[in-house]
Design a protein around this motif. Sequence first.
Motif, PDB file in Angstrom:
ATOM      1  N   LYS A   3      22.556  25.777  -9.996  1.00 12.56           N
ATOM      2  CA  LYS A   3      21.565  24.911  -9.355  1.00 12.56           C
ATOM      3  C   LYS A   3      22.089  24.479  -7.991  1.00 12.56           C
ATOM      4  CE  LYS A   3      18.718  20.846 -10.241  1.00 12.56           C
ATOM      5  NZ  LYS A   3      17.692  21.358  -9.350  1.00 12.56           N
ATOM      6  N   THR A   4      21.265  24.640  -6.994  1.00 19.00           N
ATOM      7  CA  THR A   4      21.668  24.244  -5.648  1.00 19.00           C
ATOM      8  C   THR A   4      20.926  22.977  -5.250  1.00 19.00           C
ATOM      9  OG1 THR A   4      19.936  25.606  -4.672  1.00 19.00           O
ATOM     10  CG2 THR A   4      22.082  26.621  -4.944  1.00 19.00           C
ATOM     11  N   ARG A   5      21.601  22.143  -4.506  1.00 24.07           N
ATOM     12  CA  ARG A   5      20.907  20.947  -4.008  1.00 24.07           C
ATOM     13  C   ARG A   5      20.116  21.329  -2.766  1.00 24.07           C
ATOM     14  NH1 ARG A   5      22.828  19.003   0.747  1.00 24.07           N
ATOM     15  NH2 ARG A   5      25.036  19.223   1.243  1.00 24.07           N
ATOM     16  N   PRO A   6      19.034  20.590  -2.502  1.00 23.05           N
ATOM     17  CA  PRO A   6      18.299  20.881  -1.267  1.00 23.05           C
ATOM     18  C   PRO A   6      19.151  20.538  -0.052  1.00 23.05           C
ATOM     19  CG  PRO A   6      17.314  19.013  -2.444  1.00 23.05           C
ATOM     20  CD  PRO A   6      18.442  19.502  -3.283  1.00 23.05           C
ATOM     21  N   ALA A   7      18.984  21.301   1.010  1.00 19.36           N
ATOM     22  CA  ALA A   7      19.667  20.979   2.255  1.00 19.36           C
ATOM     23  C   ALA A   7      19.125  19.658   2.789  1.00 19.36           C
ATOM     24  CB  ALA A   7      19.438  22.089   3.268  1.00 19.36           C
ATOM     25  N   ARG A   8      20.032  18.842   3.305  1.00 25.21           N
ATOM     26  CA  ARG A   8      19.677  17.497   3.768  1.00 25.21           C
ATOM     27  C   ARG A   8      19.546  17.513   5.293  1.00 25.21           C
ATOM     28  NH1 ARG A   8      24.076  14.815   1.796  1.00 25.21           N
ATOM     29  NH2 ARG A   8      23.128  15.009  -0.237  1.00 25.21           N
ATOM     30  N   VAL A   9      18.435  16.966   5.769  1.00 28.90           N
ATOM     31  CA  VAL A   9      18.130  16.988   7.196  1.00 28.90           C
ATOM     32  C   VAL A   9      17.880  15.571   7.701  1.00 28.90           C
ATOM     33  CG1 VAL A   9      16.573  17.905   8.961  1.00 28.90           C
ATOM     34  CG2 VAL A   9      17.013  19.233   6.894  1.00 28.90           C
ATOM     35  N   VAL A  10      18.470  15.240   8.827  1.00 29.02           N
ATOM     36  CA  VAL A  10      18.098  14.007   9.544  1.00 29.02           C
ATOM     37  C   VAL A  10      17.304  14.414  10.777  1.00 29.02           C
ATOM     38  CG1 VAL A  10      18.972  12.154  11.052  1.00 29.02           C
ATOM     39  CG2 VAL A  10      19.905  12.437   8.741  1.00 29.02           C
ATOM     40  N   ILE A  11      16.121  13.814  10.935  1.00 34.31           N
ATOM     41  CA  ILE A  11      15.289  14.050  12.122  1.00 34.31           C
ATOM     42  C   ILE A  11      15.286  12.777  12.953  1.00 34.31           C
ATOM     43  CG2 ILE A  11      13.006  14.684  12.989  1.00 34.31           C
ATOM     44  CD1 ILE A  11      12.406  15.856  10.194  1.00 34.31           C
ATOM     45  N   VAL A  12      15.664  12.908  14.230  1.00 39.64           N
ATOM     46  CA  VAL A  12      15.598  11.773  15.152  1.00 39.64           C
ATOM     47  C   VAL A  12      14.483  12.077  16.148  1.00 39.64           C
ATOM     48  CG1 VAL A  12      16.874  10.252  16.698  1.00 39.64           C
ATOM     49  CG2 VAL A  12      18.097  11.527  14.895  1.00 39.64           C
ATOM     50  N   GLU A  13      13.414  11.322  16.078  1.00 36.03           N
ATOM     51  CA  GLU A  13      12.212  11.595  16.886  1.00 36.03           C
ATOM     52  C   GLU A  13      11.431  10.293  17.065  1.00 36.03           C
ATOM     53  OE1 GLU A  13       9.651  12.528  18.981  1.00 36.03           O
ATOM     54  OE2 GLU A  13       9.998  14.580  18.269  1.00 36.03           O
ATOM     55  N   ASP A  14      11.161   9.930  18.329  1.00 35.35           N
ATOM     56  CA  ASP A  14      10.493   8.650  18.575  1.00 35.35           C
ATOM     57  C   ASP A  14       8.970   8.741  18.505  1.00 35.35           C
ATOM     58  OD1 ASP A  14      10.708  10.171  20.998  1.00 35.35           O
ATOM     59  OD2 ASP A  14      10.042   8.400  22.103  1.00 35.35           O
ATOM     60  N   ASN A  15       8.440   9.963  18.541  1.00 36.58           N
ATOM     61  CA  ASN A  15       6.989  10.129  18.424  1.00 36.58           C
ATOM     62  C   ASN A  15       6.626  10.205  16.935  1.00 36.58           C
ATOM     63  OD1 ASN A  15       4.500  11.853  18.013  1.00 36.58           O
ATOM     64  ND2 ASN A  15       4.370  11.462  20.205  1.00 36.58           N
ATOM     65  N   ALA A  16       5.869   9.199  16.462  1.00 39.13           N
ATOM     66  CA  ALA A  16       5.605   9.083  15.026  1.00 39.13           C
ATOM     67  C   ALA A  16       4.874  10.305  14.468  1.00 39.13           C
ATOM     68  CB  ALA A  16       4.802   7.816  14.747  1.00 39.13           C
ATOM     69  N   LEU A  17       3.953  10.861  15.251  1.00 40.86           N
ATOM     70  CA  LEU A  17       3.206  12.027  14.765  1.00 40.86           C
ATOM     71  C   LEU A  17       4.110  13.256  14.673  1.00 40.86           C
ATOM     72  CD1 LEU A  17      -0.246  11.698  16.576  1.00 40.86           C
ATOM     73  CD2 LEU A  17       0.268  11.345  14.138  1.00 40.86           C
ATOM     74  N   ASN A  18       4.967  13.455  15.678  1.00 42.41           N
ATOM     75  CA  ASN A  18       5.911  14.585  15.631  1.00 42.41           C
ATOM     76  C   ASN A  18       6.880  14.431  14.468  1.00 42.41           C
ATOM     77  OD1 ASN A  18       4.866  15.891  17.841  1.00 42.41           O
ATOM     78  ND2 ASN A  18       6.337  15.021  19.290  1.00 42.41           N
ATOM     79  N   LEU A  19       7.351  13.194  14.261  1.00 40.58           N
ATOM     80  CA  LEU A  19       8.279  12.941  13.157  1.00 40.58           C
ATOM     81  C   LEU A  19       7.603  13.263  11.833  1.00 40.58           C
ATOM     82  CD1 LEU A  19      10.954  11.892  12.039  1.00 40.58           C
ATOM     83  CD2 LEU A  19      10.050   9.558  12.212  1.00 40.58           C
ATOM     84  N   GLU A  20       6.378  12.793  11.675  1.00 38.50           N
ATOM     85  CA  GLU A  20       5.656  13.028  10.426  1.00 38.50           C
ATOM     86  C   GLU A  20       5.425  14.522  10.208  1.00 38.50           C
ATOM     87  OE1 GLU A  20       2.069  10.739  10.085  1.00 38.50           O
ATOM     88  OE2 GLU A  20       1.466  11.770   8.241  1.00 38.50           O
ATOM     89  N   LEU A  21       5.079  15.231  11.290  1.00 38.45           N
ATOM     90  CA  LEU A  21       4.841  16.671  11.169  1.00 38.45           C
ATOM     91  C   LEU A  21       6.110  17.397  10.715  1.00 38.45           C
ATOM     92  CD1 LEU A  21       3.137  19.249  11.610  1.00 38.45           C
ATOM     93  CD2 LEU A  21       3.935  19.238  13.993  1.00 38.45           C
ATOM     94  N   MET A  22       7.229  17.105  11.365  1.00 34.92           N
ATOM     95  CA  MET A  22       8.483  17.782  10.992  1.00 34.92           C
ATOM     96  C   MET A  22       8.916  17.413   9.583  1.00 34.92           C
ATOM     97  SD  MET A  22      10.845  18.026  14.402  1.00 34.92           S
ATOM     98  CE  MET A  22      10.633  16.391  15.079  1.00 34.92           C
ATOM     99  N   GLN A  23       8.739  16.125   9.228  1.00 36.58           N
ATOM    100  CA  GLN A  23       9.098  15.696   7.873  1.00 36.58           C
ATOM    101  C   GLN A  23       8.258  16.427   6.837  1.00 36.58           C
ATOM    102  OE1 GLN A  23       8.717  11.341   8.415  1.00 36.58           O
ATOM    103  NE2 GLN A  23      10.862  11.167   7.841  1.00 36.58           N
ATOM    104  N   THR A  24       6.958  16.522   7.102  1.00 36.26           N
ATOM    105  CA  THR A  24       6.049  17.174   6.152  1.00 36.26           C
ATOM    106  C   THR A  24       6.375  18.655   6.000  1.00 36.26           C
ATOM    107  OG1 THR A  24       4.293  15.607   6.710  1.00 36.26           O
ATOM    108  CG2 THR A  24       3.619  17.662   5.674  1.00 36.26           C
ATOM    109  N   VAL A  25       6.591  19.324   7.134  1.00 34.98           N
ATOM    110  CA  VAL A  25       6.871  20.764   7.113  1.00 34.98           C
ATOM    111  C   VAL A  25       8.182  21.051   6.377  1.00 34.98           C
ATOM    112  CG1 VAL A  25       7.549  22.679   8.612  1.00 34.98           C
ATOM    113  CG2 VAL A  25       5.507  21.340   9.141  1.00 34.98           C
ATOM    114  N   LEU A  26       9.211  20.256   6.674  1.00 35.82           N
ATOM    115  CA  LEU A  26      10.520  20.523   6.057  1.00 35.82           C
ATOM    116  C   LEU A  26      10.562  20.082   4.598  1.00 35.82           C
ATOM    117  CD1 LEU A  26      12.946  19.729   9.005  1.00 35.82           C
ATOM    118  CD2 LEU A  26      12.167  21.957   8.167  1.00 35.82           C
ATOM    119  N   ALA A  27       9.932  18.956   4.264  1.00 35.04           N
ATOM    120  CA  ALA A  27       9.878  18.524   2.865  1.00 35.04           C
ATOM    121  C   ALA A  27       9.108  19.554   2.044  1.00 35.04           C
ATOM    122  CB  ALA A  27       9.233  17.144   2.756  1.00 35.04           C
ATOM    123  N   GLY A  28       8.035  20.101   2.636  1.00 31.25           N
ATOM    124  CA  GLY A  28       7.252  21.124   1.954  1.00 31.25           C
ATOM    125  C   GLY A  28       8.037  22.400   1.715  1.00 31.25           C
ATOM    126  N   ALA A  29       9.046  22.632   2.548  1.00 36.11           N
ATOM    127  CA  ALA A  29       9.887  23.822   2.406  1.00 36.11           C
ATOM    128  C   ALA A  29      11.103  23.543   1.512  1.00 36.11           C
ATOM    129  CB  ALA A  29      10.349  24.306   3.788  1.00 36.11           C
TER     130      ALA A  29
END
Length: 128
Positions: A3-29
């Motif tokens: 069993k592998t753990r998911p890769a952990r990502v920190v996103i630093v982004e001040d634009n809330a929409l861009n942050l949400e988009l990247m979070q959604t795309v990466l969480a979905g992956a």
Amino acid sequence: MSKTRPARVVIVEDNALNLELMQTVLAGAGFEVHGAADARAGLALTRRVHPDVVLMDVQLPEMDGLEATRALRADPATAAIPVIAVTAHVKKDDEDRCLAAGCVLHVAKPIDTREFPRLVQRVVGGVK
Ligand code: MN
């Protein structure tokens, strides 16, 4: 199969929409995703969760993403964590500035939502 753990990502982004988009795309992956809206919060978050990769917006209020990247490189606790610069700038000298600050890669906004998770995974490599 182990069993592998998911890769952990920190996103630093001040634009809330861009942050949400990247979070959604990466969480979905399948990534474990943590977000911060400015450099200082991003540095603190990175030190706390010790991610496999940091996605760093270059244009941030107060401390910019390149200065934050240099701070991560200078700290032995975070120096080995790869940083991907994410920026609207696409000129060659902007990319050079990102690489000079210690980023492993430079990604242009807007992100390609299909390619982005693959690209992040390539940088993370074989995380177990
Ligand atoms: Mn920004």
